[in-house]
Enzyme design. Structure first.
Site, PDB file in Angstrom:
ATOM      1  CE1 TYR A  27      23.439   2.559  73.202  1.00  0.00           C
ATOM      2  CE2 TYR A  27      21.965   5.040  73.989  1.00  0.00           C
ATOM      3  CZ  TYR A  27      23.287   4.461  74.289  1.00  0.00           C
ATOM      4  OH  TYR A  27      24.228   4.170  75.546  1.00  0.00           O
ATOM      5  NE  ARG A  57      20.353  14.291  74.334  1.00  0.00           N
ATOM      6  CZ  ARG A  57      18.794  14.438  73.669  1.00  0.00           C
ATOM      7  NH1 ARG A  57      17.801  14.898  74.238  1.00  0.00           N
ATOM      8  NH2 ARG A  57      18.754  13.752  72.658  1.00  0.00           N
ATOM      9  N   GLY A 102      36.623   1.836  72.266  1.00  0.00           N
ATOM     10  CA  GLY A 102      37.580   1.929  73.393  1.00  0.00           C
ATOM     11  C   GLY A 102      39.389   2.325  72.476  1.00  0.00           C
ATOM     12  CG  ASP A 125      17.531  13.685  68.470  1.00  0.00           C
ATOM     13  OD1 ASP A 125      18.291  12.570  69.248  1.00  0.00           O
ATOM     14  OD2 ASP A 125      17.820  14.867  67.844  1.00  0.00           O
TER      15      ASP A 125
HETATM   16  C1  UD2 Z   1      21.408   9.172  73.813  1.00  0.00           C
HETATM   17  C2  UD2 Z   1      21.387   8.997  75.435  1.00  0.00           C
HETATM   18  C3  UD2 Z   1      22.389   9.246  76.476  1.00  0.00           C
HETATM   19  C4  UD2 Z   1      24.120   7.753  76.484  1.00  0.00           C
HETATM   20  C5  UD2 Z   1      23.994   7.744  74.903  1.00  0.00           C
HETATM   21  C6  UD2 Z   1      24.410   7.172  74.177  1.00  0.00           C
HETATM   22  C7  UD2 Z   1      19.402   9.798  75.607  1.00  0.00           C
HETATM   23  C8  UD2 Z   1      17.955  11.672  75.597  1.00  0.00           C
HETATM   24  N1  UD2 Z   1      20.123  10.532  75.802  1.00  0.00           N
HETATM   25  O1  UD2 Z   1      22.511   9.836  73.817  1.00  0.00           O
HETATM   26  O2  UD2 Z   1      22.116   9.192  77.302  1.00  0.00           O
HETATM   27  O3  UD2 Z   1      22.824   6.802  75.970  1.00  0.00           O
HETATM   28  O4  UD2 Z   1      22.449   8.041  73.964  1.00  0.00           O
HETATM   29  O5  UD2 Z   1      25.303   7.441  72.486  1.00  0.00           O
HETATM   30  O6  UD2 Z   1      18.624   8.804  75.160  1.00  0.00           O
HETATM   31  N2  UD2 Z   1      23.278  16.043  67.528  1.00  0.00           N
HETATM   32  C9  UD2 Z   1      23.286  17.093  67.342  1.00  0.00           C
HETATM   33  N3  UD2 Z   1      24.974  17.555  66.088  1.00  0.00           N
HETATM   34  C10 UD2 Z   1      25.582  15.897  65.840  1.00  0.00           C
HETATM   35  C11 UD2 Z   1      25.773  15.058  66.550  1.00  0.00           C
HETATM   36  C12 UD2 Z   1      24.171  15.168  67.967  1.00  0.00           C
HETATM   37  O7  UD2 Z   1      22.423  18.075  66.903  1.00  0.00           O
HETATM   38  O8  UD2 Z   1      26.661  16.421  65.373  1.00  0.00           O
HETATM   39  C13 UD2 Z   1      22.518  15.850  68.898  1.00  0.00           C
HETATM   40  C14 UD2 Z   1      21.247  14.598  68.577  1.00  0.00           C
HETATM   41  O9  UD2 Z   1      20.375  14.527  67.457  1.00  0.00           O
HETATM   42  C15 UD2 Z   1      20.451  14.975  70.091  1.00  0.00           C
HETATM   43  C16 UD2 Z   1      21.224  15.553  70.981  1.00  0.00           C
HETATM   44  O10 UD2 Z   1      22.552  16.829  70.073  1.00  0.00           O
HETATM   45  O11 UD2 Z   1      19.168  15.913  70.049  1.00  0.00           O
HETATM   46  C17 UD2 Z   1      22.562  14.557  71.867  1.00  0.00           C
HETATM   47  O12 UD2 Z   1      23.484  13.387  70.909  1.00  0.00           O
HETATM   48  P1  UD2 Z   1      24.083  12.440  71.307  1.00  0.00           P
HETATM   49  O13 UD2 Z   1      24.327  11.769  70.442  1.00  0.00           O
HETATM   50  O14 UD2 Z   1      25.198  13.432  71.721  1.00  0.00           O
HETATM   51  O15 UD2 Z   1      23.321  12.224  72.070  1.00  0.00           O
HETATM   52  P2  UD2 Z   1      21.784  10.974  73.058  1.00  0.00           P
HETATM   53  O16 UD2 Z   1      20.814  12.316  73.305  1.00  0.00           O
HETATM   54  O17 UD2 Z   1      21.369   9.990  71.523  1.00  0.00           O
END
Ligand code: UD2
Length: 313
Positions: free
Chosen positions: A145, A213, A39, A275
């Protein structure tokens, strides 16, 4: 006597949005608990004079119990987010997300708190055979997580059932918007997209970019938190906090190009461990029981978010 509101993680991206919503709705006393690990006090700049900011750590029960005691509602947002961060460094995320949440619930029970609204995560579902994802589906976490957030949710349910503490869990679906910190490789993907497009750089998509998403605008999530704090007969329940739509990363990057009038190709890297492939919320229960009513289309939210990043550079 006017009881106070507590927002743990109140200096964070989502927590600070809840703080501002509470003040807008006329909440008299808002106390923020944050250890400033992820934060930032600057997230509270506009409201600093109207709140009680306490730098404290949810892993320290003695420190937080007196701050929580007697609260009308505790919004528990403090966490170490990120799937990859929990894989690379599982100990801190375990301690904060599980033990810290246990401390908050324990302090809320001991201190006679009216209700705890808990920031749960859509990651609890893992990969499901059908979309959208409904609360009645069996959880299937794929990362530390996801498991940690699910344990917090189970604990909230146990504190409701066993100890009579009112709790509500909101499973957030990829929240985005102003103030999301883009400075770490663990940052939310849309904050990284915003930074990339403004710097005219290519983002790296993990895998083919076709994962999807249900991106949810932060103000809609803050509004739902306030509704969850008031709704009758919901204690112990879990609700999806999403929009009900889904969009692929490729589509999201393309939309941003269109809004910005840019033509920057994305780069592609290997898929990310842990993922989830597709994510989309069934919002029926949240609409019915909490009055969930999201106001921001993806494009509207993206435009507001991009404006904020541009102006805050
Ligand atoms: C998870 C949860 C979300 C929240 C979050 C907190 C799911 C579906 N969602 O988000 O609700 O709790 O965790 O952290 O589990 N990506 C790329 N390039 C990058 C970064 C990310 O391609 O530079 C992709 C990543 O592989 C994923 C998507 O973007 O497929 C979203 O990634 P994220 O880290 O923003 O969030 P996610 O889905 O893990």
């Amino acid at each position: 006597m006017n009881r106070h509101y507590v927002v743990t993680g109140g200096a964070g991206f989502i927590g600070s949005a809840i703080v501002r919503s509470l003040l807008r709705e006329g909440a008299g006393k808002v106390l923020v608990i944050d250890n400033l690990l992820t934060g930032r006090e600057s997230n509270l700049d506009e409201v600093r004079a109207s709140i009680d900011f306490q730098r404290a750590d949810i892993c320290n029960y003695q420190e937080i119990a007196p701050l929580i005691a007697g609260a009308a509602v505790v919004f528990h947002e403090a966490a170490i987010p990120s799937v990859p961060r929990s894989i690379d460094d599982p100990v801190p995320s375990h301690e904060v997300n599980i033990d810290g949440t246990f401390n908050v619930l324990r302090a809320a029970r001991a201190g006679g708190v009216g209700r705890v609204v808990y920031a749960a995560s859509s990651s609890a579902y893992g990969d499901t055979e059908v979309l959208p994802k409904v609360e009645s589906m069996k959880p299937s976490p794929k990362s530390p997580y996801a498991l940690q957030k699910l344990v917090g949710e189970y604990y909230a349910g146990i504190f409701a059932g066993v100890y009579g503490l009112e709790t509500v869990s909101l499973r957030y679906f990829n929240v985005y918007g102003p103030r999301q910190d883009p400075s770490s490789p663990y940052s939310g993907v849309l904050s990284l997209f915003m930074k990339a497009v403004l710097e005219r750089k290519s983002p790296t998509l993990f895998g083919d970019g076709e994962q999807s998403r249900d991106f949810t605008y932060v103000e809609d999530v803050a509004a739902l938190n306030l509704k969850a704090a008031r709704a009758p007969h919901v204690s112990g329940n879990v609700y999806n906090a999403g929009n009900g739509d889904r969009i692929t990363l490729n589509q999201a990057w393309q939309l941003l190009q269109r809004i910005e009038g840019a033509g920057i190709p994305a780069l592609y890297g290997p898929p990310r461990a842990g993922d989830v492939r597709d994510s989309q919320a069934d919002t029926t229960a949240a609409v019915r029981d909490l009055g969930h009513n999201p106001q921001f289309s993806f494009e509207a939210g993206m435009r507001l978010t991009l404006d904020w990043y541009r102006n805050s550079r």
